[in-house]
Design a protein around this motif. Structure first.
Motif, PDB file in Angstrom:
ATOM      1  N   ASP B  62      33.244  41.303  34.875  1.00 43.47           N
ATOM      2  CA  ASP B  62      33.560  40.832  33.577  1.00 43.47           C
ATOM      3  C   ASP B  62      33.435  42.022  32.744  1.00 43.47           C
ATOM      4  N   GLU B  63      32.329  43.134  32.899  1.00 40.17           N
ATOM      5  CA  GLU B  63      32.093  44.166  32.196  1.00 40.17           C
ATOM      6  C   GLU B  63      33.144  45.243  32.273  1.00 40.17           C
ATOM      7  N   GLY B  64      33.764  45.215  33.533  1.00 40.28           N
ATOM      8  CA  GLY B  64      34.875  46.257  33.685  1.00 40.28           C
ATOM      9  C   GLY B  64      36.204  45.944  32.916  1.00 40.28           C
ATOM     10  N   LEU B  65      36.100  44.807  32.366  1.00 39.66           N
ATOM     11  CA  LEU B  65      37.369  44.498  31.546  1.00 39.66           C
ATOM     12  C   LEU B  65      37.324  44.915  30.129  1.00 39.66           C
ATOM     13  N   ARG B  66      35.891  45.554  29.855  1.00 38.55           N
ATOM     14  CA  ARG B  66      35.885  45.997  28.483  1.00 38.55           C
ATOM     15  C   ARG B  66      36.480  47.242  28.029  1.00 38.55           C
ATOM     16  N   GLY B  67      36.765  48.057  29.229  1.00 41.27           N
ATOM     17  CA  GLY B  67      37.677  49.329  29.164  1.00 41.27           C
ATOM     18  C   GLY B  67      36.935  50.335  29.833  1.00 41.27           C
ATOM     19  N   LEU B  68      37.330  50.691  30.794  1.00 46.77           N
ATOM     20  CA  LEU B  68      36.728  51.993  31.469  1.00 46.77           C
ATOM     21  C   LEU B  68      37.510  53.181  31.368  1.00 46.77           C
ATOM     22  N   GLU B  69      37.008  54.238  31.131  1.00 47.00           N
ATOM     23  CA  GLU B  69      37.709  55.526  30.840  1.00 47.00           C
ATOM     24  C   GLU B  69      37.967  55.981  32.388  1.00 47.00           C
ATOM     25  N   GLY B  70      39.107  56.657  32.422  1.00 45.88           N
ATOM     26  CA  GLY B  70      39.387  57.298  33.506  1.00 45.88           C
ATOM     27  C   GLY B  70      39.965  56.673  34.780  1.00 45.88           C
ATOM     28  N   VAL B  71      40.159  55.499  34.618  1.00 42.60           N
ATOM     29  CA  VAL B  71      40.911  54.772  35.939  1.00 42.60           C
ATOM     30  C   VAL B  71      42.099  55.136  36.063  1.00 42.60           C
ATOM     31  N   GLU B  72      42.026  55.839  37.561  1.00 39.43           N
ATOM     32  CA  GLU B  72      43.396  56.184  38.040  1.00 39.43           C
ATOM     33  C   GLU B  72      44.389  54.950  38.944  1.00 39.43           C
ATOM     34  N   LYS B  73      43.499  54.289  39.753  1.00 40.10           N
ATOM     35  CA  LYS B  73      44.082  53.394  40.446  1.00 40.10           C
ATOM     36  C   LYS B  73      42.905  51.964  40.726  1.00 40.10           C
ATOM     37  N   ILE B  74      43.436  50.921  41.279  1.00 39.80           N
ATOM     38  CA  ILE B  74      42.602  49.838  41.257  1.00 39.80           C
ATOM     39  C   ILE B  74      42.850  49.416  42.926  1.00 39.80           C
ATOM     40  N   VAL B  75      41.879  49.222  43.472  1.00 41.86           N
ATOM     41  CA  VAL B  75      41.852  48.539  44.901  1.00 41.86           C
ATOM     42  C   VAL B  75      40.792  47.204  44.778  1.00 41.86           C
ATOM     43  N   SER B  76      41.608  46.159  45.100  1.00 45.78           N
ATOM     44  CA  SER B  76      41.033  44.674  44.887  1.00 45.78           C
ATOM     45  C   SER B  76      41.115  44.258  46.253  1.00 45.78           C
ATOM     46  N   PHE B  77      39.745  43.475  46.646  1.00 47.80           N
ATOM     47  CA  PHE B  77      39.794  42.621  47.640  1.00 47.80           C
ATOM     48  C   PHE B  77      39.913  41.104  47.141  1.00 47.80           C
ATOM     49  N   VAL B  78      41.108  40.698  47.743  1.00 50.64           N
ATOM     50  CA  VAL B  78      41.393  39.172  47.124  1.00 50.64           C
ATOM     51  C   VAL B  78      41.401  38.411  48.101  1.00 50.64           C
ATOM     52  N   HIS B  79      40.826  37.041  48.098  1.00 53.22           N
ATOM     53  CA  HIS B  79      40.974  35.883  49.123  1.00 53.22           C
ATOM     54  C   HIS B  79      41.013  34.638  48.409  1.00 53.22           C
ATOM     55  N   ASN B  80      40.890  34.538  47.183  1.00 55.78           N
ATOM     56  CA  ASN B  80      40.803  33.151  46.444  1.00 55.78           C
ATOM     57  C   ASN B  80      41.499  33.411  45.096  1.00 55.78           C
ATOM     58  N   ASP B  81      41.571  32.148  44.378  1.00 60.48           N
ATOM     59  CA  ASP B  81      42.314  31.814  43.378  1.00 60.48           C
ATOM     60  C   ASP B  81      41.636  33.016  42.330  1.00 60.48           C
ATOM     61  N   GLY B  82      40.196  33.034  42.277  1.00 53.23           N
ATOM     62  CA  GLY B  82      39.505  33.830  41.326  1.00 53.23           C
ATOM     63  C   GLY B  82      39.936  35.062  41.191  1.00 53.23           C
ATOM     64  N   GLY B  83      40.107  35.816  42.735  1.00 51.85           N
ATOM     65  CA  GLY B  83      40.382  37.224  42.975  1.00 51.85           C
ATOM     66  C   GLY B  83      41.688  37.454  42.447  1.00 51.85           C
TER      67      GLY B  83
END
Lengths: 145, 145
Positions: B62-83
């Motif tokens: 949830d912290e990560g959604l406050r706004g991080l500087e310098g994000v170029e790309k996102i890689v996400s592990f997803v296996h359920n609804d929440g993901g």
């Protein structure tokens, strides 16, 4: 030499906790890991640079029953029927002190009874996703080795 | 900087595969991990000597959604609804290229559709206990970064 048994790694806390045990224990003792296929693959991938597994023999859980030299103690991660069965079999094969970390969402009292009837010292701990209760138990076990 | 998202670590292959991704990726790029509580605890315990996590920021998902500087790309592990939900939210927050490793015992086509509709590149892979299919996918992703 301490023999670590890793059965089916269904609970997410198992492999991280096993890595923790390996990290702490290999400074004190030689260790051999006998694990099921998935468990060994998960260890392999978790430590691709071999910081924790260097010098640690990893063998198939059935291979370990052929007879290893120098086993002093056995530490087993147990959370299901198969884990109970392997632990009891190893205990009876090597006839050395055997400590079972019995874990899962709930503690299965039948598993506990079966292990204790086979002269295995059981450390019951409720843990599935969260590894910290397992870490606490592992620290206790290490202090007794 | 690459942001790695780790949702609920129910599948045993998730944390070992995330460690593999971290091991490979941190040689190429700065990384930040935004994970759920259990996932962060599991990483912590898996790498108690900090061979893989040294210099890697680990923050609550949830912290990560406050706004991080310098994000170029996102890689996400997803296996359920929440993901799925977190990945879509992050994609819309940062508006950067987002790659989702969609995994599990089966590939959920609904999840795939939802991710793709949000302009997320999906890498579907059947994996639950066995991390090797995930490793293959991760190698492919790294070669494209």
């Amino acid at each position: 030499m301490i023999l670590i048994l890793l059965g089916c790694p269904e609970p997410p806390a198992m492999i991280p906790s096993a890595l923790y045990l390996i990290a702490k224990l290999r400074k004190l003792k030689d260790i051999v890991i006998a694990g099921n296929h998935a468990a060994l693959k998960l260890l392999d991938v978790s430590d691709v640079e071999r910081h924790y597994l260097k010098g640690v023999a990893c063998i198939d859980i059935d291979e370990g029953l052929r007879g290893l030299e120098g086993v002093e103690k056995i530490v087993s991660f147990v959370h299901n029927d198969g884990g109970v069965s392997y632990t009891v079999t190893y205990k009876n094969k090597y006839k050395k002190e055997c400590l079972a970390i019995l874990f899962g969402r709930k503690i299965n009292e039948e598993f506990k009874k079966t292990l204790e009837e086979n002269d295995i010292k059981v450390f019951p701990v409720r843990a599935f996703h969260n590894p910290y209760p397992l870490v606490k138990t592992i620290d206790k076990i290490i202090s007794q080795l």
